[in-house]
Scaffold this motif. Structure first.
Motif, PDB file in Angstrom:
ATOM      1  N   GLY A  58       0.815  -1.212   0.000  1.00 28.54           N
ATOM      2  CA  GLY A  58       0.000   0.000   0.000  1.00 28.54           C
ATOM      3  C   GLY A  58       0.848   1.260   0.000  1.00 28.54           C
ATOM      4  O   GLY A  58       0.579   2.211  -0.733  1.00 28.54           O
ATOM      5  N   GLY A  59       1.901   1.259   0.818  1.00 29.99           N
ATOM      6  CA  GLY A  59       2.782   2.422   0.865  1.00 29.99           C
ATOM      7  C   GLY A  59       3.554   2.614  -0.426  1.00 29.99           C
ATOM      8  O   GLY A  59       3.699   3.738  -0.922  1.00 29.99           O
ATOM      9  N   ARG A  60       4.048   1.524  -0.984  1.00 31.14           N
ATOM     10  CA  ARG A  60       4.824   1.633  -2.224  1.00 31.14           C
ATOM     11  C   ARG A  60       3.936   1.996  -3.407  1.00 31.14           C
ATOM     12  O   ARG A  60       4.338   2.758  -4.302  1.00 31.14           O
ATOM     13  N   VAL A  62       4.232   5.184  -6.044  1.00 40.61           N
ATOM     14  CA  VAL A  62       4.256   5.044  -7.507  1.00 40.61           C
ATOM     15  C   VAL A  62       3.138   5.871  -8.145  1.00 40.61           C
ATOM     16  O   VAL A  62       3.387   6.664  -9.067  1.00 40.61           O
ATOM     17  N   LEU A  63       1.915   5.692  -7.674  1.00 40.12           N
ATOM     18  CA  LEU A  63       0.790   6.393  -8.285  1.00 40.12           C
ATOM     19  C   LEU A  63       0.837   7.888  -7.980  1.00 40.12           C
ATOM     20  O   LEU A  63       0.468   8.709  -8.818  1.00 40.12           O
ATOM     21  N   GLY A  64       1.292   8.225  -6.802  1.00 44.48           N
ATOM     22  CA  GLY A  64       1.399   9.635  -6.451  1.00 44.48           C
ATOM     23  C   GLY A  64       2.414  10.370  -7.284  1.00 44.48           C
ATOM     24  O   GLY A  64       2.327  11.596  -7.458  1.00 44.48           O
ATOM     25  N   ASP A  65       3.358   9.637  -7.844  1.00 42.47           N
ATOM     26  CA  ASP A  65       4.387  10.235  -8.684  1.00 42.47           C
ATOM     27  C   ASP A  65       4.039  10.146 -10.171  1.00 42.47           C
ATOM     28  O   ASP A  65       4.903  10.354 -11.021  1.00 42.47           O
ATOM     29  N   ASP A 118       6.078   1.304 -13.168  1.00 41.95           N
ATOM     30  CA  ASP A 118       4.679   0.977 -12.900  1.00 41.95           C
ATOM     31  C   ASP A 118       4.587  -0.344 -12.146  1.00 41.95           C
ATOM     32  O   ASP A 118       5.556  -1.099 -12.052  1.00 41.95           O
ATOM     33  N   VAL A 119       3.389  -0.636 -11.638  1.00 42.87           N
ATOM     34  CA  VAL A 119       3.140  -1.884 -10.912  1.00 42.87           C
ATOM     35  C   VAL A 119       2.122  -2.720 -11.670  1.00 42.87           C
ATOM     36  O   VAL A 119       1.103  -2.199 -12.140  1.00 42.87           O
ATOM     37  N   LEU A 120       2.397  -4.006 -11.796  1.00 48.08           N
ATOM     38  CA  LEU A 120       1.442  -4.969 -12.347  1.00 48.08           C
ATOM     39  C   LEU A 120       0.995  -5.887 -11.221  1.00 48.08           C
ATOM     40  O   LEU A 120       1.820  -6.560 -10.593  1.00 48.08           O
ATOM     41  N   MET A 121      -0.315  -5.902 -10.948  1.00 47.50           N
ATOM     42  CA  MET A 121      -0.889  -6.787  -9.943  1.00 47.50           C
ATOM     43  C   MET A 121      -1.631  -7.913 -10.645  1.00 47.50           C
ATOM     44  O   MET A 121      -2.538  -7.663 -11.448  1.00 47.50           O
ATOM     45  N   GLU A 151      -7.112   0.327   1.844  1.00 47.99           N
ATOM     46  CA  GLU A 151      -7.079   0.996   3.149  1.00 47.99           C
ATOM     47  C   GLU A 151      -5.682   1.541   3.440  1.00 47.99           C
ATOM     48  O   GLU A 151      -5.526   2.693   3.866  1.00 47.99           O
ATOM     49  N   CYS A 152      -4.664   0.710   3.203  1.00 49.30           N
ATOM     50  CA  CYS A 152      -3.281   1.140   3.446  1.00 49.30           C
ATOM     51  C   CYS A 152      -2.880   2.244   2.474  1.00 49.30           C
ATOM     52  O   CYS A 152      -2.210   3.210   2.858  1.00 49.30           O
ATOM     53  N   PHE A 153      -3.267   2.101   1.212  1.00 52.61           N
ATOM     54  CA  PHE A 153      -2.984   3.128   0.202  1.00 52.61           C
ATOM     55  C   PHE A 153      -3.575   4.467   0.624  1.00 52.61           C
ATOM     56  O   PHE A 153      -2.891   5.498   0.628  1.00 52.61           O
ATOM     57  N   ASP A 154      -4.861   4.469   0.980  1.00 49.44           N
ATOM     58  CA  ASP A 154      -5.522   5.718   1.365  1.00 49.44           C
ATOM     59  C   ASP A 154      -4.904   6.318   2.619  1.00 49.44           C
ATOM     60  O   ASP A 154      -4.801   7.547   2.748  1.00 49.44           O
TER      61      ASP A 154
END
Length: 208
Positions: free
Chosen positions: A36-38, A42-45, A116-119, A186-189
């Motif tokens: 969530g933190g990482r 990534v998205l914030g940047d 970027d992240v691939l989930m 939840e962690c992201f937010d």
């Protein structure tokens, strides 16, 4: 005593889910919090999350991207997240021209950018199209995370990092994956709503 086989089955299902969630809470929460933190960084940047799965796991992946583009609970800005299976014309065209094993890998090559992240979500961890997507993503410089069923499995091995849910049925794995998706949001937010100064202070090596 009257037997209630359907009720007995329901109780057994709930017990299996409780057991799986207990193991997940013990083994998986720290990884979800880390992701969530990482992901917030990534998205914030200006980075992007790509997500994919098959069947019920496709629905879980799209659930995740919807929470990021829309919102989870708190009001906040929109973030870039794409559910690759929802690109129906691309999926059917690629599947028709190249084969189903390539429906996600080719999209990763098209849309993914370094950083970027691939989930990837899979109850079995053995879906060939998801494994191919992981390989393509790594070659393109993306970070690959996998939510799977019991490990070890090929998808977990193809990803940079994996959270493997120890459960005996696909249904229980999927239900636990939904909890993981919600906890990731939840962690992201929590991270994106935390002031930068407090975030730095909470980071090892940050300001005190």
């Amino acid at each position: 005593m009257t037997e209630h086989p359907a009720l007995d089955a329901a109780h057994a299902h709930c017990r299996a889910l409780e057991d799986a969630l207990g193991r997940f809470r013990h083994d998986g929460l720290s990884r979800i919090a880390d992701w969530g933190g990482r992901l917030a960084a990534v998205l914030g940047d200006g980075g992007r999350l790509l997500a994919a799965g098959n069947g019920g796991s496709a629905a879980q992946a799209q659930h995740l991207t919807a929470e990021l583009v829309g919102r989870y609970r708190r009001e906040r800005r929109a973030y870039s997240a794409l559910a690759l299976h929802a690109e129906t014309s691309s999926v059917t065209a690629i599947g028709n021209d190249y084969g189903f094993d390539h429906v996600y890998a080719r999209q990763v090559t098209a849309h993914g950018r370094p950083g970027d992240v691939l989930m990837l979500l899979s109850t079995s961890g053995r879906s060939a199209n998801l494994i191919a997507a992981a390989v393509a993503a790594r070659q393109a410089g993306l970070r690959v995370w996998a939510l799977t069923g019991p490990g070890p499995n090929p998808l977990a091995e193809a990803a940079h990092e994996a959270l493997c849910v120890d459960a005996g049925s696909s249904a229980t794995v999927q239900e636990t994956h939904l909890v993981a998706v919600h906890l990731l949001c939840e962690c992201f937010d929590t991270v994106v709503s935390t002031p930068v100064a407090r975030r730095a202070a909470a980071t090892p090596g940050g300001a005190s």
